[in-house]
Design a protein around this motif. Sequence first.
Motif, mmCIF file in Angstrom:
data_model
loop_
_atom_site.group_PDB
_atom_site.id
_atom_site.type_symbol
_atom_site.label_atom_id
_atom_site.label_comp_id
_atom_site.label_asym_id
_atom_site.label_seq_id
_atom_site.Cartn_x
_atom_site.Cartn_y
_atom_site.Cartn_z
ATOM 1 N N GLN A 1 -7.084 31.487 22.296
ATOM 2 C CA GLN A 1 -7.001 32.932 22.072
ATOM 3 C C GLN A 1 -6.302 33.257 20.765
ATOM 4 N N ASP A 2 -5.281 32.492 20.413
ATOM 5 C CA ASP A 2 -4.570 32.714 19.149
ATOM 6 C C ASP A 2 -5.477 32.467 17.942
ATOM 7 N N LYS A 3 -6.506 31.664 18.151
ATOM 8 C CA LYS A 3 -7.468 31.360 17.082
ATOM 9 C C LYS A 3 -8.552 32.442 16.996
ATOM 10 N N GLY A 4 -8.475 33.455 17.865
ATOM 11 C CA GLY A 4 -9.468 34.531 17.859
ATOM 12 C C GLY A 4 -10.713 34.215 18.653
ATOM 13 N N LEU A 5 -10.670 33.140 19.449
ATOM 14 C CA LEU A 5 -11.806 32.766 20.282
ATOM 15 C C LEU A 5 -11.537 33.209 21.723
ATOM 16 N N SER A 6 -12.580 33.215 22.537
ATOM 17 C CA SER A 6 -12.404 33.691 23.917
ATOM 18 C C SER A 6 -12.624 32.571 24.924
ATOM 19 N N VAL A 7 -11.967 32.746 26.078
ATOM 20 C CA VAL A 7 -12.140 31.850 27.225
ATOM 21 C C VAL A 7 -12.691 32.707 28.370
ATOM 22 N N PRO A 8 -13.863 32.367 28.923
ATOM 23 C CA PRO A 8 -14.682 31.190 28.670
ATOM 24 C C PRO A 8 -15.819 31.425 27.681
ATOM 25 N N GLY A 9 -15.872 32.583 27.024
ATOM 26 C CA GLY A 9 -17.007 32.896 26.151
ATOM 27 C C GLY A 9 -17.286 31.831 25.111
ATOM 28 N N ASP A 10 -16.232 31.371 24.422
ATOM 29 C CA ASP A 10 -16.409 30.325 23.406
ATOM 30 C C ASP A 10 -16.092 28.935 23.945
ATOM 31 N N ILE A 11 -15.030 28.833 24.717
ATOM 32 C CA ILE A 11 -14.608 27.532 25.261
ATOM 33 C C ILE A 11 -14.155 27.725 26.706
ATOM 34 N N SER A 12 -14.718 26.937 27.616
ATOM 35 C CA SER A 12 -14.289 26.956 29.014
ATOM 36 C C SER A 12 -13.116 26.002 29.208
ATOM 37 N N VAL A 13 -12.275 26.311 30.194
ATOM 38 C CA VAL A 13 -11.093 25.476 30.487
ATOM 39 C C VAL A 13 -10.978 25.297 31.998
ATOM 40 N N ILE A 14 -10.686 24.057 32.413
ATOM 41 C CA ILE A 14 -10.426 23.754 33.819
ATOM 42 C C ILE A 14 -9.305 22.730 33.883
ATOM 43 N N LEU B 1 -14.973 21.130 17.460
ATOM 44 C CA LEU B 1 -14.934 22.228 18.436
ATOM 45 C C LEU B 1 -15.732 21.886 19.698
ATOM 46 N N PRO B 2 -15.061 21.726 20.858
ATOM 47 C CA PRO B 2 -15.790 21.469 22.104
ATOM 48 C C PRO B 2 -16.261 22.777 22.725
ATOM 49 N N SER B 3 -17.159 22.678 23.687
ATOM 50 C CA SER B 3 -17.565 23.882 24.429
ATOM 51 C C SER B 3 -16.730 24.046 25.691
ATOM 52 N N ALA B 4 -16.025 22.972 26.091
ATOM 53 C CA ALA B 4 -15.191 23.036 27.288
ATOM 54 C C ALA B 4 -14.061 22.017 27.173
ATOM 55 N N VAL B 5 -12.968 22.307 27.887
ATOM 56 C CA VAL B 5 -11.801 21.420 27.891
ATOM 57 C C VAL B 5 -11.346 21.205 29.327
ATOM 58 N N PHE B 6 -11.109 19.942 29.666
ATOM 59 C CA PHE B 6 -10.468 19.588 30.932
ATOM 60 C C PHE B 6 -9.032 19.183 30.624
ATOM 61 N N ARG C 1 -12.422 29.976 39.205
ATOM 62 C CA ARG C 1 -11.955 31.295 38.798
ATOM 63 C C ARG C 1 -12.691 31.695 37.522
ATOM 64 N N ASN C 2 -11.983 32.306 36.583
ATOM 65 C CA ASN C 2 -12.680 32.928 35.441
ATOM 66 C C ASN C 2 -12.614 32.157 34.126
ATOM 67 N N SER C 3 -11.893 31.025 34.085
ATOM 68 C CA SER C 3 -11.720 30.343 32.799
ATOM 69 C C SER C 3 -12.854 29.380 32.475
ATOM 70 N N ALA C 4 -13.728 29.106 33.430
ATOM 71 C CA ALA C 4 -14.836 28.185 33.214
ATOM 72 C C ALA C 4 -16.151 28.882 33.488
ATOM 73 N N GLY C 5 -16.994 28.936 32.441
ATOM 74 C CA GLY C 5 -18.279 29.610 32.594
ATOM 75 C C GLY C 5 -19.405 28.782 32.016
ATOM 76 N N ALA C 6 -20.591 29.377 31.933
ATOM 77 C CA ALA C 6 -21.771 28.682 31.451
ATOM 78 C C ALA C 6 -21.667 28.393 29.961
ATOM 79 N N ALA C 7 -22.202 27.219 29.584
ATOM 80 C CA ALA C 7 -22.230 26.849 28.165
ATOM 81 C C ALA C 7 -23.139 27.785 27.393
ATOM 82 N N GLN C 8 -22.751 28.102 26.171
ATOM 83 C CA GLN C 8 -23.580 28.957 25.332
ATOM 84 C C GLN C 8 -24.802 28.196 24.839
ATOM 85 N N ALA C 9 -25.934 28.834 24.868
ATOM 86 C CA ALA C 9 -27.172 28.175 24.436
ATOM 87 C C ALA C 9 -27.145 27.929 22.939
#
Length: 336
Positions: free
Chosen positions: A259-272, A239-244, A328-336
Amino acid sequence: MTVTIYDVAREAGVSMATVSRVVNNNPNVKPQTRKKVYEAIDRLGYRPNAVARGLASKKTTTVGVVIPDISNSNFAEVARGIEDIANMYHYNIILCSADKRKDKEIRVINTLLEKQVDGLLFMGGAVTDEHKQAFKTANVPVVLCATTDEQNEIPSVDIDHEAAAYDAVKTLIGHGHRDIAMISGTLQDPSVGYARYQGYKRALQEAGIPEREDFVRVGNYRYESGIEAMGHFLEPDKLPSAVFAATDEMAIGAIHAIQDKGLSVPGDISVISVDNSRMAEMVRPTLSAVAQPMYDIGAVSMRLLTKLMKKEPVEQSKVILPHDVVKRNSAGAAQA
């Protein structure tokens, strides 16, 4: 019956040579005579024979455009830029979709050359020796559009794909991400797919982040391959924290898989991604992306081709246009 140039000349009371000069926009015609000829053309409904004019002048004022996928909105935007400049310089375009298949690209190139086009714009993937051989037999100018050849032998207009990918990944690193996966395009495409992979690697190396082999999956630039590749990363041990993602389509596929896995973007994984097509603003959350100036790539390519066709001076045969990171909104701060 078909109206001929002779009919127009008789109707206007001028010679056929004068009608020919008017039709071909020769400036050496008096305004009053030009008006008289145009009025005769309108009355008779005369249409100049483009084939005959082409045979006489050895010019068809037609440009062939090879496009990889006509259904892709990015290439549609490039085509708009091409067409606008073509209209400005009084060229017609013949647009052919090659479906991202090398055999069809070669066939389409040869077909366009058989139609006696005055120039050729090629949008595609890797420019192989077979492509170059086809271009060499063309005897007309060729410009690569949104791609380049490795040896820089053929005039081209594009962005720096390696730098675009580097800037995308640096954006994620700036948000504190270190576990960054990549959904790549084909690595057999040196000018785009491999270049973007190299940009991803360079950003990681500069940040001191070890590259993980299991964090890179190769897709085919399409939405479905983004879903498939993201499924690989969603395994618990990967599981990565972000995907390019190398394209918007693959990025949107990745977002939906997350999202289909029940995870959120960017809360769980950021995308760019790289592209910044219209879809980037349609998906939720809206997609952060490196913007390619697709319209400008088309417009500048066509302008470069017009210079080559008219044998005008060309200051720069390899043109690199600037790109920009759109946050925009799909990339946010990494979770601590």
